[in-house]
Design an enzyme around this catalytic site. Sequence first.
Site, PDB file in Angstrom:
ATOM      1  CG  PHE A 149      -1.756  27.069 -35.858  1.00  0.00           C
ATOM      2  CD1 PHE A 149      -2.031  26.583 -37.133  1.00  0.00           C
ATOM      3  CD2 PHE A 149      -0.436  27.382 -35.556  1.00  0.00           C
ATOM      4  CE1 PHE A 149      -1.023  26.435 -38.085  1.00  0.00           C
ATOM      5  CE2 PHE A 149       0.575  27.230 -36.500  1.00  0.00           C
ATOM      6  CZ  PHE A 149       0.276  26.761 -37.758  1.00  0.00           C
ATOM      7  CG  ASP A 234       1.474  25.948 -28.310  1.00  0.00           C
ATOM      8  OD1 ASP A 234       2.289  26.879 -28.181  1.00  0.00           O
ATOM      9  OD2 ASP A 234       1.228  25.402 -29.401  1.00  0.00           O
ATOM     10  CE  LYS A 263       4.305  31.754 -33.322  1.00  0.00           C
ATOM     11  NZ  LYS A 263       4.485  31.757 -34.754  1.00  0.00           N
TER      12      LYS A 263
END
Length: 409
Positions: A149, A234, A263
């Site tokens: 993801f 990531d 984030k």
Amino acid sequence: MTTLSSAGTTATERDIAAAEAHSAHNYHPLPVVIASAEGAWMTDVEGRRYLDMLAGYSALNFGHGHPRLIAAAKAQLDRVTLTSRAFHHDRFAAFCTELAELCGMEMVLPMNTGAEAVETAIKTARKWGYKVKGVPDGKATIVVAADNFHGRTTTIVSFSTDPEARADFGPYTPGFTVVPYGDLAALDAAVDENTVAVLLEPIQGEAGVLVPPPGYLTGVRQLTADRGVLFIADEIQSGLGRTGRTFACEHEGVVPDMYVLGKALGGGVVPVSAVVSSREVLGVFRPGEHGSTFGGNPLACAVGLEVLAMLRTGEYQQRATALGDHLHAELRSLTATGAVTAVRGRGLWAGLDVNPALGTGRTISEHLLTRGLLVKDTHGSTIRLAPPLVITEDDLDWGVARLREVLLP
Ligand SMILES: Cc1ncc(COP(=O)(O)O)c(C=O)c1O
């Protein structure tokens, strides 16, 4: 007849009905309407309190409304919030320098959301492939993992293996090869002379907090170095303290060629993301080739700088390690009962596979909500826990007790 916007009797029901009537249904939120939050706790529109064990998918590693982050944001709001990159501003250099230092790298390219940072990483790797590695124009490929993801853009969903994320959004961007996660032999076989990068989550979050087999990240590092391919980590969800280290790659002593961050970099206050790498790699860009109106804006940099200062103390990484050990010990005891079939994760991050006989991840999450615990399901009967790193041990125990109530009735 009641109109949609006034349907329902409680404030919660009315808010949800209005949201459903006037917003696209691209999410299926739990039936709770939050009005305020502090630390690890949220309060809904009817005054009920909930322990937040999702932390905005790790965007809220420092909890809700951390006084240091709110103070930094407020001070910057009174000075200047946006210049665009047409001009320099006085928070930019410090942010890039300090973020590069935290990563042990040389250059930073700031963006806003995680997906934008991943897109930036892809563009960087392709350009590096053509300009530095010498891949023939238009031939660059990037190897990615199944069940990844990395975000929601058309290019990123092109290499998703999740039909829900991908179907009906074609035509798809070419140039990606998908291999099973954790399988070094498959990765080795997929890399060829036109491969510019391997893009991976060091722990796959949305897939259910999947930790790769020991030695995998080290193997990826070795293989990519040997074959002249960039290793892009990531760390948007796994990074910045969540697993007990600043970066999840550190658990194997691995330093990738490029970190992709997001984030928690914005402290749950503003969207801040970045690609961080060497001069050889990020130095490929020339003015006009890439950018973002909001990327690296003064407010983002001011909050980001405070996040970096907080991470440098090591306090949050230590909390994630100590509280994570405690959480995982508690969760493992649930597997002995058969209510939970597997527990995975690192630090204050866990994926629990709940025995399907007890319900779906969604129904379990709804039961937990009624007991004041907020979690989120993923993929069928998996529940993930990612409480803010500021949570106290007592609150964590309170949350685990609610889990026991629902899973061991
Ligand atoms: C590993 C990873 N990469 C990228 C993203 C996309 O980030 P954003 O939702 O900010 O675009 C996410 C979001 O969950 C993520 O977990």
